[in-house]
Scaffold this motif. Sequence first.
Motif, PDB file in Angstrom:
ATOM      1  N   ALA A   2      -8.873 -23.038  31.237  1.00 28.61           N
ATOM      2  CA  ALA A   2      -8.327 -24.378  31.009  1.00 28.61           C
ATOM      3  C   ALA A   2      -9.411 -25.281  30.435  1.00 28.61           C
ATOM      4  O   ALA A   2     -10.607 -25.124  30.733  1.00 28.61           O
ATOM      5  N   ARG A   3      -8.981 -26.224  29.599  1.00 29.10           N
ATOM      6  CA  ARG A   3      -9.889 -27.274  29.128  1.00 29.10           C
ATOM      7  C   ARG A   3      -9.809 -28.420  30.129  1.00 29.10           C
ATOM      8  O   ARG A   3      -8.721 -28.874  30.506  1.00 29.10           O
ATOM      9  N   ALA A  11     -24.906 -37.413  31.123  1.00 26.82           N
ATOM     10  CA  ALA A  11     -25.128 -36.641  29.896  1.00 26.82           C
ATOM     11  C   ALA A  11     -24.163 -35.469  29.778  1.00 26.82           C
ATOM     12  O   ALA A  11     -24.267 -34.687  28.831  1.00 26.82           O
ATOM     13  N   LEU A  12     -23.241 -35.321  30.698  1.00 29.16           N
ATOM     14  CA  LEU A  12     -22.275 -34.232  30.611  1.00 29.16           C
ATOM     15  C   LEU A  12     -21.382 -34.410  29.393  1.00 29.16           C
ATOM     16  O   LEU A  12     -21.118 -35.539  28.959  1.00 29.16           O
ATOM     17  N   PRO A  13     -20.875 -33.322  28.834  1.00 26.02           N
ATOM     18  CA  PRO A  13     -19.960 -33.443  27.690  1.00 26.02           C
ATOM     19  C   PRO A  13     -18.627 -34.049  28.115  1.00 26.02           C
ATOM     20  O   PRO A  13     -18.290 -34.103  29.304  1.00 26.02           O
ATOM     21  N   ARG A  14     -17.858 -34.489  27.134  1.00 26.15           N
ATOM     22  CA  ARG A  14     -16.556 -35.097  27.432  1.00 26.15           C
ATOM     23  C   ARG A  14     -15.570 -34.081  27.977  1.00 26.15           C
ATOM     24  O   ARG A  14     -14.665 -34.419  28.742  1.00 26.15           O
ATOM     25  N   SER A  15     -15.710 -32.833  27.567  1.00 23.92           N
ATOM     26  CA  SER A  15     -14.786 -31.806  28.030  1.00 23.92           C
ATOM     27  C   SER A  15     -15.522 -30.481  28.148  1.00 23.92           C
ATOM     28  O   SER A  15     -16.544 -30.263  27.492  1.00 23.92           O
ATOM     29  N   VAL A  16     -14.989 -29.613  28.994  1.00 23.67           N
ATOM     30  CA  VAL A  16     -15.539 -28.272  29.185  1.00 23.67           C
ATOM     31  C   VAL A  16     -14.375 -27.293  29.282  1.00 23.67           C
ATOM     32  O   VAL A  16     -13.211 -27.695  29.431  1.00 23.67           O
ATOM     33  N   VAL A  18     -13.063 -24.085  31.554  1.00 30.40           N
ATOM     34  CA  VAL A  18     -13.261 -23.424  32.840  1.00 30.40           C
ATOM     35  C   VAL A  18     -12.498 -22.106  32.840  1.00 30.40           C
ATOM     36  O   VAL A  18     -11.295 -22.073  32.579  1.00 30.40           O
ATOM     37  N   LYS A  19     -13.212 -21.021  33.128  1.00 30.09           N
ATOM     38  CA  LYS A  19     -12.597 -19.701  33.294  1.00 30.09           C
ATOM     39  C   LYS A  19     -12.761 -19.310  34.756  1.00 30.09           C
ATOM     40  O   LYS A  19     -13.857 -19.422  35.309  1.00 30.09           O
ATOM     41  N   ASP A  71     -17.190 -26.508  25.571  1.00 30.17           N
ATOM     42  CA  ASP A  71     -15.936 -26.592  24.821  1.00 30.17           C
ATOM     43  C   ASP A  71     -16.278 -26.572  23.327  1.00 30.17           C
ATOM     44  O   ASP A  71     -16.970 -27.456  22.833  1.00 30.17           O
ATOM     45  N   LEU A  72     -15.784 -25.564  22.634  1.00 28.27           N
ATOM     46  CA  LEU A  72     -16.111 -25.392  21.221  1.00 28.27           C
ATOM     47  C   LEU A  72     -15.237 -26.219  20.287  1.00 28.27           C
ATOM     48  O   LEU A  72     -15.422 -26.167  19.069  1.00 28.27           O
ATOM     49  N   ALA A  73     -14.261 -26.953  20.814  1.00 30.52           N
ATOM     50  CA  ALA A  73     -13.433 -27.827  19.976  1.00 30.52           C
ATOM     51  C   ALA A  73     -14.339 -28.829  19.260  1.00 30.52           C
ATOM     52  O   ALA A  73     -15.375 -29.234  19.797  1.00 30.52           O
TER      53      ALA A  73
END
Length: 346
Positions: A2-3, A11-16, A18-19, A71-73
Amino acid sequence: MARVWLRSASALPRSVVVKCVREGQREARTAHWRLHTELAALQFLGEDVVPELTPRVIAADVAGGFLVLEDLAPRVCLDQLLRRDGAAAHGDRLAAFARARGELSAATAGQAETYYARRAGLGRFDAAADQAGRLAPVHNDAIGQAVGLGAPPSGRTVHELAAAMDELADPGPFLAFSNGDAEANNVMLHAYGPPDARLIDFEFAGFTHALTDAVCLYVPGPAWLTVGDPTTTGFADQYRHALARGIPEAEDDRRYGEGLGAACMSWALVRLQRLAQLDTRSPGDPSRLQLVATLEAAAHTAETYRALPHVCGWMRRIAAVLRRRWPDADQDLAESEGFPPYRPRY
């Protein structure tokens, strides 16, 4: 998988992404094994080898059964672009895919012990069994299928086939890392501008013959009826040049041809095992035509590289028998309008 969108000023990214292994999931033991393999693979590639080819691991809880990945988007999977627009619209992206596959093998050749150490650190792991398990003993099953069709192999064919399987079992300098599923759905890249490709899905990753990752460029995988001829589009050269930067033996036409021919034939034999299942399907089912296309593409590839002549002839005989057995599959796959490169199976 899931995204997940994060609410944080850090400093965390906006989205990740999760597997995880879901609670109560069937075959949970296997699912945990796959999660451990993916974690070891991504850490190996991202920290030890070539970080620009895969998503980063942001966090992991092995006991809890989840990974948090970059997240590679806005990248998208290549197969989505091919289905939407056709291969002609995405030559640059297909070339990037071919290079990425070659770059992965080039960067990881000779690095097996580093990966195995990481993988063993996450739980019991038998490196020898892992390598051997990637070469299921399919050729005997395939010979039985062919005999049942009335297309038994000659003695010379059996000898060539055994040599091909030996080549894959003992890759020598061609031993390299693979995600275990080198298809267009497992590469993400930008739909516009520089592709900046990333390889994904390493649940079945491990070391194997590097040229098994090139098969997808020549022979249709489960999603496709055709993939075209990469020797005429330049994709074959893109892959081979990238590979040779880490495995110089790839410049040797004989060794390269024998390895690629063996890998393509092995894949064709794997697909031939589905014969009994396909026989029960209704006329017109595209899986029948796909099997014919797979056998003929494998033979064409080996012929192009002047490898395994007796196995090639046997593959073509099997395909001819299937064309007679299934009249709905007796179609002209060379007809470019009806069968362009990367025509979807469904």
